[in-house]
Structure formats: C-alpha cells, structure tokens
Design a protein around this motif. Structure first.
Motif, PDB file in Angstrom:
ATOM      1  N   PHE A 137      42.404 -55.312  14.443  1.00  0.00           N
ATOM      2  CA  PHE A 137      41.209 -55.917  13.482  1.00  0.00           C
ATOM      3  C   PHE A 137      40.727 -54.665  12.650  1.00  0.00           C
ATOM      4  O   PHE A 137      40.360 -54.640  11.275  1.00  0.00           O
ATOM      5  N   PHE A 141      40.742 -54.430   8.605  1.00  0.00           N
ATOM      6  CA  PHE A 141      39.454 -54.185   7.876  1.00  0.00           C
ATOM      7  C   PHE A 141      39.795 -53.019   6.872  1.00  0.00           C
ATOM      8  O   PHE A 141      38.882 -52.637   6.156  1.00  0.00           O
ATOM      9  N   GLY A 142      40.837 -52.519   6.951  1.00  0.00           N
ATOM     10  CA  GLY A 142      41.200 -51.515   5.762  1.00  0.00           C
ATOM     11  C   GLY A 142      41.438 -50.292   6.506  1.00  0.00           C
ATOM     12  O   GLY A 142      41.927 -49.030   5.612  1.00  0.00           O
ATOM     13  N   ALA A 143      41.543 -50.122   7.788  1.00  0.00           N
ATOM     14  CA  ALA A 143      42.107 -48.756   8.420  1.00  0.00           C
ATOM     15  C   ALA A 143      43.464 -48.517   7.902  1.00  0.00           C
ATOM     16  O   ALA A 143      44.278 -49.488   7.552  1.00  0.00           O
ATOM     17  N   TRP A 203      31.048 -51.400  12.241  1.00  0.00           N
ATOM     18  CA  TRP A 203      30.936 -52.044  10.752  1.00  0.00           C
ATOM     19  C   TRP A 203      30.292 -51.211  10.007  1.00  0.00           C
ATOM     20  O   TRP A 203      30.628 -50.813   8.901  1.00  0.00           O
ATOM     21  N   ALA A 206      31.359 -47.834   8.752  1.00  0.00           N
ATOM     22  CA  ALA A 206      32.459 -47.384   7.802  1.00  0.00           C
ATOM     23  C   ALA A 206      31.466 -47.235   6.415  1.00  0.00           C
ATOM     24  O   ALA A 206      32.006 -46.839   5.502  1.00  0.00           O
ATOM     25  N   VAL A 207      30.309 -47.546   6.394  1.00  0.00           N
ATOM     26  CA  VAL A 207      29.261 -47.420   5.235  1.00  0.00           C
ATOM     27  C   VAL A 207      29.413 -46.116   4.423  1.00  0.00           C
ATOM     28  O   VAL A 207      29.938 -45.861   3.323  1.00  0.00           O
ATOM     29  N   PRO A 208      29.378 -44.834   5.375  1.00  0.00           N
ATOM     30  CA  PRO A 208      29.236 -43.512   4.567  1.00  0.00           C
ATOM     31  C   PRO A 208      30.862 -43.102   4.342  1.00  0.00           C
ATOM     32  O   PRO A 208      30.850 -42.066   3.545  1.00  0.00           O
TER      33      PRO A 208
END
Lengths: 249, 1067
Positions: A137, A141-143, A203, A206-208
């Motif tokens: 997952f 999600f982009g890892a 979740w 991941a924002v910063p």
C-alpha cells in the motif's frame, strides 16, 4: 469505565453481550487492574519519548536506527498488550467478566484463558506478515518501488507493530471481526483507534515531503514514521476514551 | 406495436427490430402481470387501440419536455461558460499584459534620422554608427537586486541598517571624481524578475509576461537588442555568472572563456559570485584584453542573501562589503578605452523578495566609470548622487541607448529609453549640442519603432495636443534654423517621456482592480456551481426509482392526457437559473454600458464585469429562492468530506511552489486515497460477491494509477529527484524503441478489457461487439502503426521509401484514425441502438413466456460508453506511445471507477466526479505534460497534418495537451448512469449535477491558482510556477466547459433519445 456508552450511532457495545452471536464485535476495554491501567497510561508516553530520543538518529540514518530500535518497540508493544489487553479468545470466553467486580479474581485464574505467550508470538508473526501488505500500500500511494526498500519495509513494520499488533493480540484471526476492522466499522477501542490513528498519521505524514525546505527530516520515511507514532498515540487515546464503543457510519 | 415508421431511415432497422421485440415482449409481460397480479393495474386496461394512442401522446409529451429540459440545461452551461470566460478575461487583462515583438533590426549604416553632427568614420562601427564612438570596450557588472539605498552611505550610524555603509565606493567615487564616475537611481519596469529585467536591459523596451513573438515556446530573445547588435558587428561577448543569460542569448558568448552558473538555488550565496570573481580578473589582464569586447559579469549573492535572509542581515552586510572590494579592485584594472558599468537589475522589498512594482523593488542603482574624465553634470548640485531614488532617477531602458551610442553601435530597434544625461553632457556639463544630437537620434528611433508597432497592431496614434505626435512636431520645429541646443534637447526628451508613458500604459503594470474583479466573478461562479449541484432532501431523484409509484403516475398521465403534469422540482432548476442569469446579465450590461458612456472612459472590461457580477448575484438569489443555499452544501458523509479535502487541499497547496511542482505525485496520492477508502468501504457490503468485486476494482484502480505514474516528464524544478521516462532520454523528444511496444499492447488488450466490463452487465450487445471488437480495435492498431512508422521515419529504419512518401502514409494513417474516432464514431453513436439483446423464450404454455433483455440493467451506461471510446481512441493516437499507454490505463481506471461507484452506492455522492476530475489532472501529467510552457508538445500538431492549418492544428494540440481532462469530462455521465436501466429518472439532471461537481473542481482550482498568482505577484517563482499553473487551470476550465456542452450533454441527449426509442421515456 466507559463501557456502556449510550451516545453511539449503532447499538451500544454494552447491549451486544446479551445477544452476542451474529452481532457486531464489541469494543474491547483494557484490563481494569491498577497495574494494567498504569501501564496503559505510561505506554504512550514511553513510546513517544523513545521516538523523540531516537529522532536525531532516525534523521541521520533511518534504516539502521529503525533496525536497532525495533526490539525496544516490540518490547513496549508486547508488554502493553500482555498487561493491558485481553488476549484473543478471552473475550468470547468471558464477555461479561469486567462488569462484575466480584468475578474478576476468578476470571484471572480461569483455566480457559488462552496462553498469553502463544498469542503474543502468533500476533507478532501475523504482524510481520502484514508488513508486506502495508508495504504494497505504501508503494501504491507513491513510495519508491525499487529503491529505499528497507526504508519502506521497516516503516510499514512499525505501522504494523503499532496499529495491527494489538488487534492481532485481541482479535486473533476471527474472520468476522477482521472484516469489521478492515471495513472500518469495528467499535472504537484502544487497539482499533490506534490503527485508525496510525493510518491517518501515516497519510498526514506524507504532506511535508514535497516542500522545498531542504531539511534533513523531510527524507523518506521520517515524516511518515512521525505521523504513525503521533497518530497511533492520539488514536489510541481517543479510541480508549471519548470514542470508545462508537463506530464509523 | 407502436408505429414509429414515421422515420424512414434505413439505419433504423435495428431500432425497429429491437423496439418491436421489446414492445411485443413487454405486452406479453404486462398481459401476464395483469392476469397474475391484478393489483398492479388498478384500472382495467383500456382497449388496446386507445391505449396505444394515449401512450404515444404521452411519449411525445415526455420527449418534448425532455428537449425543453435539455435546452435549458445547455443554456445553464453556456451561461456558466460565459461567466468563466469573463472571469478569466478580467483577471488576465489585469495580470498578463501582452506585447507584440517586432522583428525589425536597426542598421549601422542606416540611422532613423540624419545625424546633426558629422564625424570621421560616420556610419561605420569603427567611427561610430549613429553617433561618434567614445569607448571601444565595456565591462558590465550586474549585481542582482542592488537596491539604490544600499549604495548611499548613512552618516548617522544609529540609523544605519544592515545594508548601509557596506558598499560606499560607488557613492564616494562619484563625489570625489565626478568626471570619471556617476551614481544614479536606476528604475526598473515591473515585472521585476531577472528574466524580464535582462530583456529590458538589453532591448530597451518594456517586457511583459507574454511577449508574443515568433518563437513562443523558447525563452531566447528574438527581438533586436544590444548583444545582437554587438554580435552582428563582429564584437566578442564574454559572459560570467547567472545562467539566465545563456537561456536568453544562446550561442552569443565566447565559448571557452564564458562561465554560466545555475541561478535558482537561492540558498547558495557564494558559488556564482566566487565564480565571477575568479574568472573576471584574469580577463582584465592586458594580454587577455584582446579576447573580448564586451564583458558581462552577473553576480547573484546580494539577491540570494535577500531571498534567504532579507536585506537587514549580517549576511547581506558581508555580501555588500565583498562587492565593494570587488568593484574597487575591478576599477583598478580598467583601461582608458573601456567603460565600466555597475548596476542592479531590480531592488528588493522588505523581505528581500522581488517581482512586483513596489518602490523598493524597482529602485536599483546604476554607476558608470571611465578612466578618462568624460562625464559631466548639467548643474553643479548634481555632483552629489541623489539621496533617495525619488530624485533624478533614470530608467533601466535608458542604459540601452546610452551604451549603444557610447560604444558607437546603432540603438536597438525596440528601444524606448533615452541617453543618460551625465554620460553625454561633457566634462563641464554644457555640451548641449551633443546632448541634443543623442536625444534627437534616440527619439527618432523611438518614433520609427512606434510607427511600426502601431501599424502591426492596427492601432491609430493619437494626434491631440500634448500627444507624442504633437510633441515630435514641436521638437522638430525647435531644431530648425539656428536652434537653441538646450531647448532642442528638452523637446526631444519630452517626446521620449510621453511615448514611454503611453507604452507603459499599454504594457507593463498589474491592474489590481481588474484582477480582483476577475477573482470575485470566478469565486461567485464557484459558489453558484456548488449550490446548483447541492442536494436537498426532496430532490433525491436517484431514489425515486419506485416502480409502483411510476406506474401509478404513468396511468394518471395516460388517463388525463390534456393536463400537462407539473414538472418535478429538479426539472425546472436550470430554467429558472438561466432566466434569472439572463435578466441579471442584461441589467448589469445596461448599467455597465451606462457607466462607460457616462464617464466616457472606454473601459469596456468594466461593463463586462458589471454584467457578469449582476448576473451572478441574480442567480444566487434565485437559487436561494429555490430552496438551495450554502447550508446544504456542507457535506454529511465521509465521501463528501473526502471530495472537499481533495479539492481544497490541492487548491490551498497551489500557494506553495513545492506543491505546484510536485502536483503529479500529489494527484497519485489522492487517487490512491480514493482507491484505498473504497477498498475499505467495499468490505462493508452485505454479500461476499459485492465485497470481492468492490475490493478487486478498488485495488485495481490503485495499481493502475501507480503503474501509470511510471510515465513521467519531469519539470526543471523537480530535478534531481525525478527521472523522465516519457521520451527515450531526458534530452530528446522522441520515444525509445521499447516504448513502441506500448501502443501494440494497448491494441491487443484494451478492447478485451472494455468487453469484460460490459459483459458483467451483459451489455456487450447491439453495436458494441462490432464497434469495440473491430472498429475501435482497428483504430488502435492504426495508431500503433502510426507510431511505429514515426519511429522508422526518425530512425531512418526504412531507407527504400522516400521520406516524403513515409510522411504521407503516416499522415493518412493518423487522419484515418481521427476520422474513425470522430466522423464514423459520432455517426455510429448517433444511430447505434441500445446495447441490448432481447430474448423471448416461450415456455411450455404461452402465458408464462420468459422475456430476457440482456443488458437491460446497464442500458444507459453501456451505450454512452461508445462515445467515451471515440474520444479515447483519438487521444490515444495523439498522446505519443508512452501517453497512449497512460490514456489506455486512464480508460481502464474510469471503468473501474464507475464500477466502484456503483458497487459502493456512491452515485449520489460528489466523490465520483471529483475523483474523475483528479484522474484527468493526473493523466495530464502522465501524458508527458507539466504546468510549464516548455512541456507543450507542439509537434503533435503535425501528427495528422503536413502544415499548420487553422482551426485543426490548435485543436490537435489541445487534444494532445488536455487529453486527460477531456476524456474525464466525456466520461462524467458514466459515474451516474453506469448500471442504470432505462427506467432511471432524471438522467439529464443527474448528469448535469455530476458535470457541475466535475466543473466545480476545476473552477475551484482555477480560482485558487488565479488568486495565488495575483497574491504572489512578487514571488521569485511567479513566472516559472504560479502563472503557468494558473494558465493551465484557466485553459482546462474553459475546455472542460466546452467539452461538457458539446460532447457530454449532447451525448447524453443522443443517448436518451436512442434509448427512449426502444424503451420509452422514464420521465
């Protein structure tokens, strides 16, 4: 003990015990002994302090720090689970035991109580297995897919250890209960709240990452791990108190 | 049997067959129902002849109402489109001023006016082209962001800031030896970004954001400029420092001794400066002097110190001290025939940023130095440099004629500046003849430029008293006979000032009121859209699918054929909105026109703004009168909140250059969040089949998104954390040979995937097998062939065919694909019967006949899918090999998205269209685009054409650029009508609501990027990050509006007509 919570959208968890079969899972309260309650409250503090202590090391060398910190986190989580949470199986065996203070002593000496050691080990094995699913997952999600494999794996192991391990410990592998947990309709308790918190934390973590602040701590997966720890502790707190017994939707 | 033979088209035979089958089957069924179950038909069925007539009348009535509803809905969307156009127009008219770039060049031997003086070597570069030459060589040192007050010493130390007294040399030298040096405030014209400033400093004109010239794509300057003149006259130019120069002037600089350094790492204060310092002094040595004529050194330390720390900081002091020492040392090395210029290209605001037009940003410093005493002041008090930049400033564009005339070059054609007085006034400051000659020469150049500019733009120059033309006449008269040179000088200077004022008005300023008007109109438009799509409890028509109620209603209508039943509330919404919108628009327009004619201001944008704003307000009032307001906009489910989070967080993120730069990864993150949440939600479904399917499609959606994310075209700012995969390598724009496999894989598997999705509802019937299995597949094969041929052409794999033949074959193949998709495809979509097959299985006794309509449960969706496929086919061809894979994945994702939405019962939620919009944006990036001009694939215009042809070439480029959003827009109806049967009511209203949500997403992005671009108009990254993103958002919004009207809504109408032909109208 906020076991009977009348302010839920679904039938309160307390009612379920009278007509338990075929009905939704109940929220699982922590064991009400003073020791367990103490550990329950020390646990998040311990977890966060440990994280803060290791933070600089984590930033400078994520993989080895995550490796070396692993035994400590496993120990903290196992102790918390063994001391504070009822092992899988004990719930169905004695669903009402916590309501009656008189029966507590006999319940603890009950021969039907599952073997705590076996439960812990099985839960840890399941936790490790679940890591690969979480890793998938993370990648979805982009890892990074091909690089940073140990980073992502260890990060998902931590999420698994914090979010999933207590659930494996308390719910075992019950199909019905896991369907509810994965469908996010299980009643909130410390374990489920912790999982929700951990996921939301990851979740938000991941924002910063994309910001161009050129800070060391923006590197993968430091922020995610921060989110996981912070979210887990917050979720556990909320799940064990105000949200206890409530459900999503 | 309904007699629909009134339409004698042969193509209708399919319809008739199916309709006949269906009618027959239905009659049997009804008969049977009536006999078996009396209570479902409360009244005795009328004799069949009358019933049939009544039924026909009812159908005709419903059709007529449908057409009306459709017209009003289209009306609403046309109104919305107008609002969006007006908002964007208002904002851009205040924000992006455009200027036409002229190609003419000045010529050494051909001055714009006969010189007043005569000198030796006149008209040649050795003697001076238009004016006697003063210097052979020049060294120009550009200290980025050198604000004027940095160079003026402050005596009272207690009042000195960090940037004071650190760089006193310029001031001291001009006071001490006024004949060798002078220091002046040097006013920049906004935008004060380095790129625009360098254009201004070399061309002498006022650059705007969009300089419409012949090479729109590149950044290289293609109009006449100083460097071009130098190079043209055989001078050698050396450049050291900021690499913006090499982008603007590729190939201009002496290859081995020039050094360019990366300019955008603002955290690094020293690399560029140290590089310049290291390399400039060796060039100043006498033995190296012969290697260059014009030396540019561009230092960035001061600018970066400002961006990083702000002007009042120890780092700035240190930097200025370093500059001071540097200029002192450099001055030592200058010889008699070399001019030294030190200047800033702009200033900086209090935070150290620049880009806008505040005083601190535009006030730079200019210092000129000559070892020979040459300079003068026309008044003795001018010897002391001005204390502030408000006194005796010169414009940055004045540098161009000054340098040109001092070095004996022609003044570049586009110049609007005038020669700087101090440089030509002579040692005693009384060389009026010289001043008059240079002013006259520069003014004549300006006049020539103005004439050709106005001619090119088709504008008429004013000749009123005080106008430029009038001033030119006055100056000309002053120089007649035995003129007073001082008066001549002043007359020409006045002319230049007036011309410059006119041009500034035309080109170079932000018009804040217009920007605010645009933002306001856009914001109101978003609010109206959101309110329009909001639900209140009594118009949840999706749940109105109640068979019994339906039947009762229908019977009532049948019985009472005369009275037209009152339309359901949802059906009238568009109508009242459009009416009030029109009324408001007319009132507003009248007010606006009154204002314009009353004030005689010619300010037509204001009239337009008034029309739009009054119209918006009228609609808002109407909507709240219709029971809709902002309260029922607040989401009440997890899904509603998810839509809000997706839309708002991204819009807020556009305020940050990082989130704008990394938008592709962020879109993937949100799409994955959607997929993950749906996988979780699917586990709540009651049956195991639903759970399995739901989780399967959700995970598939996630995995496909991640797969598509491997197609990347990185923008410059993403480096070094990104690797482009879209083309063969980072420096090419052709596909790698392995990428040619992708279109063939698409050809092999995509039709089967579509078939699989249609099979779940047994909808692979009617035209679908032939169209998808053969025609669509054929189109995919042809487009794969196109790209194979293209690669063969590029790689010279086929040598036995002349290149021209190969190109002809390619273009024909591409045209064939587009013809299949749009011409044949549209025709097929219009005439296709529903994707159903009707089986009537007679059981042992006739009364219990079994009727099966295969595909009945997905009648609306399956047929509409054909239209989506047409667009997908065209986009796949136009998106290049890597992009064709991305578009195929997108189509697949759309199909799993609509399955998920159906399985998790999210049809009535906003999340479906929002995710679709997000998906469109995501695939914008995955088809090799970025929100940057350089990523526009201009070459796609030549896929189906040999040369540029209007309007086809722009349409092709738009289809290539916005393929993701266009396909998403066409697919919007699927979210609400996939897996619905022909009895579904309010199809049109569901679709327009879904389209409303979809457009609201883009409108919000448009609003946000607009607001941020306006707000951050001083940001360093304005022209690199924020403006391009705004332009993408604005373009997408308009395109989505247009496609929504022309394809989506029209397609839904066609679909509804075709389905009702067979199954009758649902409402």
């Amino acid at each position: 003990m906020p076991l009977v919570d009348p302010v839920t959208m679904s039938p309160p968890a307390g009612n379920a015990k009278t007509k338990d079969l075929g009905l939704p899972t109940q929220a699982i309260p922590t064991i009400p002994t003073p020791l367990a309650q103490g550990v329950r409250h020390v646990h998040p503090i311990l977890l966060l302090s440990f994280f803060l202590v290791r933070f600089n090391a984590l930033v400078s060398d994520p993989v080895s720090t995550m490796w070396t910190s692993l035994p400590v986190v496993v120990a903290i989580q196992s102790t918390y689970a063994i001391v504070c949470l009822p092992a899988a199986g004990s719930q169905t065996a004695k669903p009402a035991k916590k309501l009656r203070p008189g029966e507590k002593k006999s319940a603890s000496s009950d021969g039907t109580v599952p073997n705590v050691a076996v439960t812990t080990v099985v839960a840890l094995v399941l936790t490790t297995l679940a890591t690969s699913v979480l890793h998938t997952f993370f990648v979805l999600f982009g890892a990074p897919l091909l690089t940073h494999l140990p980073h992502t794996s260890l990060c998902s192991l931590y999420l698994s250890l914090l979010g999933l391990f207590p659930l494996f410990y308390t719910h075992g592998v019950s199909n019905k209960e896991w369907l509810e947990i994965l469908g996010a309709r299980a009643p909130f308790d410390e374990a489920f709240g912790g999982l929700m918190g951990g996921c939301v934390g990851a979740w938000v973590g991941a924002v910063p990452i994309p910001l161009d602040w050129d800070r060391e701590w923006q590197k993968w997966p430091v922020t995610i791990l921060c989110g996981v720890f912070g979210g887990y502790v917050l979720g556990k707190l909320v799940g064990g108190t105000v949200a206890f017994g409530r459900r999503f939707g | 049997m309904p007699s629909r033979s009134s339409q004698p088209k042969a193509a209708l035979s399919d319809y008739k067959a199916i309709a006949a089958q269906y009618a027959k089957a239905k009659r049997l069924k009804e008969l049977e129902d009536a006999k078996n179950n009396q209570r479902s038909l409360p009244t005795e069925p009328a004799p069949s002849g009358i019933a049939e007539k009544q039924r026909q009348a009812l159908e005709a009535r419903r059709k007529a109402t449908f057409e009306k509803r459709f017209q009003w809905t289209v009306g609403f969307w046309v109104w919305m489109l107008c609002i969006h156009v007006i908002s964007i127009f208002l904002f851009t008219s205040g924000f992006l001023l455009t200027r036409l770039v002229l190609d003419e060049r000045s010529n050494c031997a051909n001055p714009p006016i006969q010189p007043l003086l005569s000198w030796k070597g006149q008209g040649s570069v050795d003697g001076g082209c238009w004016h006697p030459k003063t210097f052979d060589k020049a060294v120009v040192v550009l200290i980025d962001a050198l604000r004027y007050d940095f160079t003026v010493p402050v005596e009272d130390e207690s009042k000195a800031e960090g940037f004071h007294n650190a760089f006193p040399f310029l001031y001291e030298s001009s006071v001490k030896s006024p004949n060798n040096a002078f220091l002046l405030p040097f006013i920049a014209d906004p935008p004060t970004a380095t790129l625009q400033r360098l254009k201004g400093l070399t061309t002498g004109t006022l650059p705007t954001f969009v300089d419409v010239g012949s090479s729109f794509g590149g950044t290289a300057i293609d109009e006449d400029n100083l460097l071009l003149q130098l190079r043209g006259l055989g001078k050698r130019i050396v450049h050291l420092g900021d690499d913006t120069w090499t982008a603007l002037f590729p190939g201009y600089f002496q290859p081995n001794i020039s050094r360019a350094y990366d300019s955008f790492n603002v955290w690094d204060l020293h690399t560029v400066d140290n590089g310049v310092l290291e390399h400039i002094f060796p060039l100043m040595k006498p033995e190296k002097q012969g290697e260059w004529d014009f030396l540019i050194g561009h230092l960035l330390g001061v600018d970066h110190a400002g961006h990083r720390y702000g002007p009042n900081h120890a780092a700035m002091t240190a930097k200025l001290v370093q500059m001071d020492q540097f200029i002192r040392n450099l001055t030592e090395t200058i010889d008699d025939n070399t001019l030294l210029v030190v200047m800033g290209d702009h200033g900086m605001d209090g935070k150290g940023d620049h880009g806008g037009e505040s005083d601190d940003e535009v006030e730079a410093a200019l210092w000129m130095y000559s070892k020979r005493p040459l300079f003068g002041r026309t008044k003795p008090e001018f010897v002391t440099p001005p204390a502030t930049a408000k006194v005796r400033p010169v414009n940055q564009i004045d540098l161009v004629p000054t340098l040109a005339l001092l070095l004996g070059l022609p003044i570049p054609y586009n110049n609007l500046g005038r020669p700087i007085e101090e440089a030509f006034a002579g040692k005693k400051g009384n060389a009026w003849g010289n001043l008059a000659a240079v002013a006259r020469m520069a003014s004549a150049g300006i006049r020539k430029y103005q004439a050709s500019y106005f001619a090119a733009r088709g504008m008429v120059q004013s000749a009123k008293p005080g106008s430029a033309a009038d001033l030119w006449e006055i100056a000309g008269a002053a120089s007649e006979g035995r003129p007073v040179q001082q008066a001549v000088y002043h007359a020409y200077t006045t002319y230049q000032e007036e011309t410059l004022r006119v041009c500034k008005d035309l080109w170079a300023r932000f018009d804040i009121p217009k920007m605010i008007l645009g933002i306001t109109a856009m914001a109101l438009g978003v609010i109206v859209l959101i309110v329009y799509v909001s639900r209140d409890e009594d118009d949840d028509y999706a749940v109105l699918d109640n068979a019994e109620l339906d039947l009762a209603e229908k019977n009532l209508e049948l019985l009472d054929g005369s009275s037209v039943p009152e339309a359901a509330s949802y059906q009238g919404l568009s109508k009242i909105v459009v009416k009030s919108g029109l009324l408001g628009g007319l009132i507003g327009a009248a007010l606006g026109i009154a204002y314009v004619s009353f004030t005689n201001s010619e300010d037509w944008p204001m009239a337009v703004a008034a029309a739009a704003l009054v119209s918006l307000v009228a609609v808002t009032i109407t909507l709240s009168g219709a029971g809709k307001n902002l309260v029922n906009v607040v989401p009440n489910t997890v899904w509603g909140w998810l839509s809000v989070v997706f839309t708002l967080s991204q819009s807020i993120g556009f305020a940050s250059n990082s989130y704008t730069i990394w938008e592709d990864s962020i879109s993937l993150f949100f799409l994955s969040t959607f997929g993950f949440t749906n996988a979780v939600a699917a586990l709540r479904r009651p049956t195991i089949a639903e759970r399995t399917l739901g989780v399967y499609h959700s995970i598939l959606f996630l995995a496909l998104g991640r797969l598509a994310s491997f197609s990347k075209l990185c923008r410059e700012e993403q480096m070094p954390y990104c690797t482009s995969t879209y083309y063969a390598s980072a420096n090419s724009s052709t596909s790698a040979s392995w990428q040619l496999v992708i279109p063939f894989v698409v050809f092999l598997i995509l039709p089967s995937i579509i078939k699989a999705y249609m099979m779940t509802s047994r909808s692979y019937e009617g035209l679908a097998p032939a169209w998808i299995g053969y025609v669509f597949r054929m189109g995919l094969l042809l487009s794969a062939a196109y790209w194979a041929l293209d690669a063969a052409d590029n790689g010279d794999w086929i040598t036995w065919l002349p290149a021209q033949t190969l190109k002809t074959i390619q273009v024909s193949v591409a045209q064939l694909v587009l013809a299949l998709a749009f011409v044949a495809g549209t025709t097929a979509f219009i005439w296709a019967p529903p994707c159903v097959s009707i089986l009537t299985k007679a059981a042992s006794n006739a009364r219990t006949a079994q009727i099966t309509v295969l595909g009945y449960g997905n009648v609306n969706g399956a047929r509409y899918l054909l239209l989506v496929l047409n667009f997908a086919g065209a986009c796949i061809l136009l998106s290049k090999p890597m992009g064709s894979g991305a578009m195929a994945i997108m189509l697949w994702q759309v199909l799993s998205l609509v399955e998920i939405v159906d399985l998790n019962a999210l049809t009535a939620e906003t999340i479906g269209p929002v995710t679709l919009a997000l998906l469109g944006n995501f695939h914008f990036f995955k088809t090799g685009h970025q929100a940057a001009f350089s990523s526009i694939q201009w070459d796609s215009a030549f896929i189906p054409l040999f040369t540029i042809r209007y309007p086809w070439s722009p349409i092709v480029v738009i289809l290539n650029t916005f393929a993701g959003q266009i396909l998403a827009c066409v697919a919007v109806p699927l979210v609400v009508i996939w897996k619905t049967n022909p009895k579904r009511k309010g199809v049109l209203e569901s679709v327009t609501r879904a389209l409303g949500v979809f457009v609201a997403f883009y409108a919000t992005q448009s609003l946000a990027t607009m607001a941020w671009a306006g707000w951050l108009r001083r940001h360093l990254m304005l022209f690199r990050v924020f403006s391009p993103r705004f332009m993408v958002a604005a373009a997408v919004l308009l395109i989505v509006d247009l496609v929504g009207i022309l394809a989506t809504l029209t397609g839904v109408r066609t679909n509804a007509l075709a389905i009702s032909e067979v199954f009758g109208w649902a409402d």
